[in-house]
Scaffold this motif. Structure first.
Motif, PDB file in Angstrom:
ATOM      1  N   THR A   5       0.860  -1.185   0.000  1.00 28.80           N
ATOM      2  CA  THR A   5       0.000   0.000   0.000  1.00 28.80           C
ATOM      3  C   THR A   5       0.895   1.233   0.000  1.00 28.80           C
ATOM      4  OG1 THR A   5      -0.099   0.123   2.411  1.00 28.80           O
ATOM      5  CG2 THR A   5      -1.807  -1.180   1.316  1.00 28.80           C
ATOM      6  N   ARG A   6       0.294   2.355  -0.270  1.00 28.08           N
ATOM      7  CA  ARG A   6       1.074   3.596  -0.219  1.00 28.08           C
ATOM      8  C   ARG A   6       0.206   4.713   0.301  1.00 28.08           C
ATOM      9  NH1 ARG A   6      -2.239   6.102  -3.160  1.00 28.08           N
ATOM     10  NH2 ARG A   6      -2.389   5.952  -5.406  1.00 28.08           N
ATOM     11  N   PHE A   7       0.872   5.627   0.993  1.00 28.34           N
ATOM     12  CA  PHE A   7       0.238   6.873   1.408  1.00 28.34           C
ATOM     13  C   PHE A   7       0.925   7.942   0.571  1.00 28.34           C
ATOM     14  CE2 PHE A   7       0.342  10.464   4.652  1.00 28.34           C
ATOM     15  CZ  PHE A   7      -0.938  10.887   4.353  1.00 28.34           C
ATOM     16  N   ALA A   8       0.119   8.747  -0.136  1.00 36.01           N
ATOM     17  CA  ALA A   8       0.693   9.613  -1.171  1.00 36.01           C
ATOM     18  C   ALA A   8       0.297  11.074  -0.998  1.00 36.01           C
ATOM     19  CB  ALA A   8       0.250   9.101  -2.541  1.00 36.01           C
ATOM     20  N   PRO A   9       0.737  11.711   0.075  1.00 37.19           N
ATOM     21  CA  PRO A   9       0.343  13.106   0.276  1.00 37.19           C
ATOM     22  C   PRO A   9       1.143  14.071  -0.607  1.00 37.19           C
ATOM     23  CG  PRO A   9       1.860  12.434   1.996  1.00 37.19           C
ATOM     24  CD  PRO A   9       1.625  11.214   1.143  1.00 37.19           C
ATOM     25  N   ALA A  10       0.490  15.162  -0.966  1.00 37.19           N
ATOM     26  CA  ALA A  10       1.205  16.269  -1.608  1.00 37.19           C
ATOM     27  C   ALA A  10       1.760  17.131  -0.467  1.00 37.19           C
ATOM     28  CB  ALA A  10       0.251  17.072  -2.476  1.00 37.19           C
ATOM     29  N   PRO A  11       3.046  17.450  -0.465  1.00 37.72           N
ATOM     30  CA  PRO A  11       3.619  18.203   0.662  1.00 37.72           C
ATOM     31  C   PRO A  11       3.362  19.701   0.531  1.00 37.72           C
ATOM     32  CG  PRO A  11       5.348  17.658  -0.882  1.00 37.72           C
ATOM     33  CD  PRO A  11       4.064  17.086  -1.468  1.00 37.72           C
ATOM     34  N   LEU A  39       5.671   5.337   1.613  1.00 40.05           N
ATOM     35  CA  LEU A  39       5.337   6.764   1.628  1.00 40.05           C
ATOM     36  C   LEU A  39       5.756   7.331   0.284  1.00 40.05           C
ATOM     37  CD1 LEU A  39       4.508   9.447   2.921  1.00 40.05           C
ATOM     38  CD2 LEU A  39       6.813   9.595   3.913  1.00 40.05           C
ATOM     39  N   ARG A  40       4.782   7.874  -0.433  1.00 47.12           N
ATOM     40  CA  ARG A  40       5.097   8.492  -1.717  1.00 47.12           C
ATOM     41  C   ARG A  40       4.801   9.980  -1.621  1.00 47.12           C
ATOM     42  NH1 ARG A  40       1.335   6.872  -6.397  1.00 47.12           N
ATOM     43  NH2 ARG A  40       0.380   8.910  -6.055  1.00 47.12           N
ATOM     44  N   ILE A  41       5.815  10.774  -1.750  1.00 47.12           N
ATOM     45  CA  ILE A  41       5.641  12.221  -1.660  1.00 47.12           C
ATOM     46  C   ILE A  41       5.249  12.719  -3.049  1.00 47.12           C
ATOM     47  CG2 ILE A  41       6.778  14.401  -1.140  1.00 47.12           C
ATOM     48  CD1 ILE A  41       6.452  12.676   1.349  1.00 47.12           C
ATOM     49  N   ASP A  42       4.015  13.192  -3.171  1.00 44.63           N
ATOM     50  CA  ASP A  42       3.506  13.670  -4.464  1.00 44.63           C
ATOM     51  C   ASP A  42       3.881  15.132  -4.661  1.00 44.63           C
ATOM     52  OD1 ASP A  42       2.488  11.171  -4.885  1.00 44.63           O
ATOM     53  OD2 ASP A  42       0.384  11.780  -5.049  1.00 44.63           O
ATOM     54  N   ASP A  43       5.142  15.333  -4.998  1.00 43.21           N
ATOM     55  CA  ASP A  43       5.641  16.713  -5.079  1.00 43.21           C
ATOM     56  C   ASP A  43       5.895  17.144  -6.524  1.00 43.21           C
ATOM     57  OD1 ASP A  43       7.730  14.980  -5.457  1.00 43.21           O
ATOM     58  OD2 ASP A  43       9.124  15.987  -4.112  1.00 43.21           O
ATOM     59  N   LEU A 177       0.196  16.681 -14.031  1.00 43.90           N
ATOM     60  CA  LEU A 177      -0.916  16.676 -13.083  1.00 43.90           C
ATOM     61  C   LEU A 177      -0.889  15.337 -12.350  1.00 43.90           C
ATOM     62  CD1 LEU A 177      -2.198  18.665 -15.583  1.00 43.90           C
ATOM     63  CD2 LEU A 177      -3.668  18.939 -13.609  1.00 43.90           C
ATOM     64  N   TYR A 178      -1.696  15.233 -11.334  1.00 42.46           N
ATOM     65  CA  TYR A 178      -1.630  14.079 -10.448  1.00 42.46           C
ATOM     66  C   TYR A 178      -1.910  12.721 -11.113  1.00 42.46           C
ATOM     67  CZ  TYR A 178      -4.224  10.711  -7.705  1.00 42.46           C
ATOM     68  OH  TYR A 178      -4.729   9.546  -7.217  1.00 42.46           O
ATOM     69  N   LEU A 179      -2.893  12.672 -12.014  1.00 43.26           N
ATOM     70  CA  LEU A 179      -3.451  11.377 -12.440  1.00 43.26           C
ATOM     71  C   LEU A 179      -2.450  10.376 -12.997  1.00 43.26           C
ATOM     72  CD1 LEU A 179      -6.787  12.369 -14.220  1.00 43.26           C
ATOM     73  CD2 LEU A 179      -6.548  11.100 -12.092  1.00 43.26           C
ATOM     74  N   PRO A 181       1.159  10.327 -13.326  1.00 43.73           N
ATOM     75  CA  PRO A 181       2.306   9.890 -12.516  1.00 43.73           C
ATOM     76  C   PRO A 181       1.891   8.909 -11.408  1.00 43.73           C
ATOM     77  CG  PRO A 181       2.448  12.238 -12.903  1.00 43.73           C
ATOM     78  CD  PRO A 181       1.101  11.799 -13.431  1.00 43.73           C
ATOM     79  N   SER A 182       0.710   9.137 -10.845  1.00 44.48           N
ATOM     80  CA  SER A 182       0.253   8.247  -9.779  1.00 44.48           C
ATOM     81  C   SER A 182       0.110   6.813 -10.305  1.00 44.48           C
ATOM     82  CB  SER A 182      -1.081   8.758  -9.217  1.00 44.48           C
ATOM     83  OG  SER A 182      -1.512   7.931  -8.163  1.00 44.48           O
ATOM     84  N   VAL A 183      -0.476   6.687 -11.498  1.00 42.06           N
ATOM     85  CA  VAL A 183      -0.652   5.345 -12.074  1.00 42.06           C
ATOM     86  C   VAL A 183       0.708   4.735 -12.426  1.00 42.06           C
ATOM     87  CG1 VAL A 183      -1.547   4.094 -14.076  1.00 42.06           C
ATOM     88  CG2 VAL A 183      -2.974   5.799 -12.924  1.00 42.06           C
ATOM     89  N   VAL A 195      -5.785   2.769  -1.263  1.00 43.68           N
ATOM     90  CA  VAL A 195      -6.782   3.127  -0.249  1.00 43.68           C
ATOM     91  C   VAL A 195      -6.775   4.642  -0.141  1.00 43.68           C
ATOM     92  CG1 VAL A 195      -7.456   2.839   2.167  1.00 43.68           C
ATOM     93  CG2 VAL A 195      -6.250   0.986   0.979  1.00 43.68           C
ATOM     94  N   ARG A 196      -7.886   5.267  -0.432  1.00 48.66           N
ATOM     95  CA  ARG A 196      -7.926   6.730  -0.418  1.00 48.66           C
ATOM     96  C   ARG A 196      -9.367   7.199  -0.290  1.00 48.66           C
ATOM     97  NH1 ARG A 196      -5.744   7.238  -6.662  1.00 48.66           N
ATOM     98  NH2 ARG A 196      -7.555   6.325  -7.674  1.00 48.66           N
ATOM     99  N   GLY A 197      -9.541   8.505  -0.215  1.00 51.38           N
ATOM    100  CA  GLY A 197     -10.872   9.068   0.014  1.00 51.38           C
ATOM    101  C   GLY A 197     -11.767   8.931  -1.206  1.00 51.38           C
ATOM    102  N   ASP A 199     -13.405  11.033  -2.663  1.00 51.09           N
ATOM    103  CA  ASP A 199     -13.300  12.135  -3.626  1.00 51.09           C
ATOM    104  C   ASP A 199     -12.452  11.732  -4.836  1.00 51.09           C
ATOM    105  OD1 ASP A 199     -11.300  11.979  -1.647  1.00 51.09           O
ATOM    106  OD2 ASP A 199     -10.619  14.015  -2.037  1.00 51.09           O
ATOM    107  N   HIS A 200     -11.807  10.569  -4.762  1.00 52.38           N
ATOM    108  CA  HIS A 200     -10.979  10.104  -5.876  1.00 52.38           C
ATOM    109  C   HIS A 200     -11.698   9.100  -6.778  1.00 52.38           C
ATOM    110  CE1 HIS A 200      -7.093  11.995  -5.271  1.00 52.38           C
ATOM    111  NE2 HIS A 200      -7.225  11.823  -3.970  1.00 52.38           N
ATOM    112  N   VAL A 201     -12.975   8.810  -6.506  1.00 52.98           N
ATOM    113  CA  VAL A 201     -13.651   7.744  -7.265  1.00 52.98           C
ATOM    114  C   VAL A 201     -13.634   8.010  -8.775  1.00 52.98           C
ATOM    115  CG1 VAL A 201     -15.899   6.682  -7.705  1.00 52.98           C
ATOM    116  CG2 VAL A 201     -15.053   6.846  -5.381  1.00 52.98           C
TER     117      VAL A 201
END
Ligand code: GLU
Length: 436
Positions: A5-11, A39-43, A177-179, A181-183, A195-197, A199-201
């Motif tokens: 799994t990953r947690f991917a916050p934008a800093p 931990l993936r830093i979405d910077d 944009l986010y979409l 690179p995340s994939v 696993v995320r909120g 709002d990302h559906v």
């Protein structure tokens, strides 16, 4: 399959309880399955990303006890994104667009005024390329491939790609944009569960086609219902409720984890003192679809209950040296934060000025002063003291106990005096009862 799994916050800011909840669920899921938590830093947004936020994110995860098995930063992975983007371009799955935001807005309004969904029209495709204008890039959704997945929380999901706009994946200045690179990262890092909120559906709908376009199986998805404040919607206050605030308020990390692990699930919130039971209990099938309500008062109450069960050795390094194990065990049912132990250290050992006794209480205190010297401090001195005072004055109940508690502790409430009194030195007790 290894669970990753990953947690991917934008800093771009501090973590708040909603982000931390997502991090926790990712961590719990990985740990439950003996997997990895990254931990993936979405910077990718270099303007808004700050190094101090990266440091704070790491510190917050560490404070909560969420250890990471690896860390990646998107800003260091642009070469990979470039290569994958080139692959998609060669396959015709990304294409250049030249509309200005104003043009797009006009088209949107026209579609809406005709009662049509404001989906991006691929009109400009193949049209002459305006000179001197750098394009932005969209991902071409495959309109013939229905988008379906079984969400671990929301159940079967279905999207008709024709109802979605081809998403912009790259700006005219080349930034990402986010979409996409995340994939690309989810594939490269072999992420098994996203696993995320919720709002990302709709992002997920587009991203599922990106996984396919890049020749990869999509991961499993779990979209959690959002966290809301007590007023019903995500309040500004909740949004800004950062970990630093909670730490300053004396919230124990394990209390926060205990609440965030169970909020919005069909399992009760329990005052656990470690993360192990939360790992064992995490189950997306038990997450509800209604927004989860976060209540600071509930957290404060849970914090007290957690302290009530917290072992001395778990907190000893944070306690004043005057608080030994017996004293900790006596005071912990009355603490709302660990910091309050310092006040109790002073109540045990002084300096202490007994409050002025009320006239009505003086006979009780006089009898106590007379009796206290001869008490055996190792054999229930509180029982012996109250028996002696009762025999001498006839006082009982509150009229007996309250003046003694006040004189001995300066407070009307506190731990059981039977436990507390033997932990105050006898000479101190004598001085306090006799009024100094
Ligand atoms: N950086 C994205 C966000 O914070 C990550 C979303 C995701 O988990 O894919 O919303």
């Amino acid at each position: 399959m290894t669970v990753t799994t990953r947690f991917a916050p934008a800093p771009t800011g501090h973590l708040h309880v909603g982000n931390v909840r997502t991090a926790l669920h990712n961590w719990l899921w990985a740990r439950k399955h003996g997997g990895r938590f990254l931990l993936r830093i979405d910077d990718t947004d270099r303007e808004r990303s700050r190094e101090e936020h990266v440091a704070a994110i790491r510190a917050d995860l560490a404070w909560l006890g969420l250890d990471v098995d690896g860390e990646a930063r998107q800003s260091e992975r642009f070469a990979l994104y470039e290569a994958e983007f080139a692959r998609l371009e060669a396959a015709g799955r990304v294409y250049a667009c030249y509309e200005t935001p104003e043009e797009l807005e006009i088209r949107r309004k026209i579609l809406l005024s005709r009662g049509l969904p404001p989906v991006y029209e691929r009109k400009a495709e193949g049209a002459p390329v305006p000179a001197g204008v750098a394009p932005h890039w969209r991902f071409r959704l495959d309109h013939d491939a229905p988008i379906v997945w079984t969400d671990l929380i929301r159940g079967p999901q279905h999207f008709d790609p024709k109802t979605l706009s081809d998403p912009v994946v790259r700006r005219a200045d080349g930034s990402w944009l986010y979409l996409l690179p995340s994939v690309i990262d989810d594939i490269a890092m072999r992420i098994s569960h996203v696993v995320r909120g919720e709002d990302h559906v709709s992002n997920t709908a587009a991203q599922i086609q990106m996984f396919a376009a890049l020749g990869a199986e999509p991961p499993e998805f779990a979209h959690e219902a959002l966290l809301v404040g007590t007023e019903g919607k995500l309040s500004k206050r909740l949004g800004s409720l950062g970990m630093a605030d909670l730490r300053a308020a004396g919230i124990e990390p394990v209390a926060l984890a205990a609440l965030l692990a169970r909020l919005g699930t069909s399992d009760p919130v329990e005052p656990v003192t470690g993360l192990a039971p939360l790992i064992a209990g995490v189950d997306f099938a038990r997450f509800g679809r209604a927004p989860a309500r976060f209540d600071e008062a509930e957290l404060a109450l849970l914090n007290q209950k957690v302290l009530h069960h917290t072992d001395y050795h778990a907190v000893a390094p944070r306690l004043p040296t005057a608080i030994d194990e017996a004293r900790w065990n006596a005071i912990r049912p009355n603490l709302t934060t660990v910091a309050e132990a310092a006040e109790w250290a002073q109540i045990f050992d002084g300096p202490f000025a007994p409050p002025d006794a009320e006239a009505a209480d003086r006979p009780v205190l006089a009898a106590a002063t007379a009796a206290v010297e001869s008490l055996d401090w190792d054999a229930d001195p509180w029982g012996a003291l109250t028996d002696a005072v009762k025999a001498a004055t006839g006082a009982k109940g509150r009229a007996l106990f309250l003046p003694l508690r006040r004189a001995l502790t300066g407070r009307d409430h506190g731990p059981d005096m039977r436990e507390l009194l033997p932990l105050i030195a006898k000479a101190e007790a004598v001085a306090r009862l006799s009024g100094g």
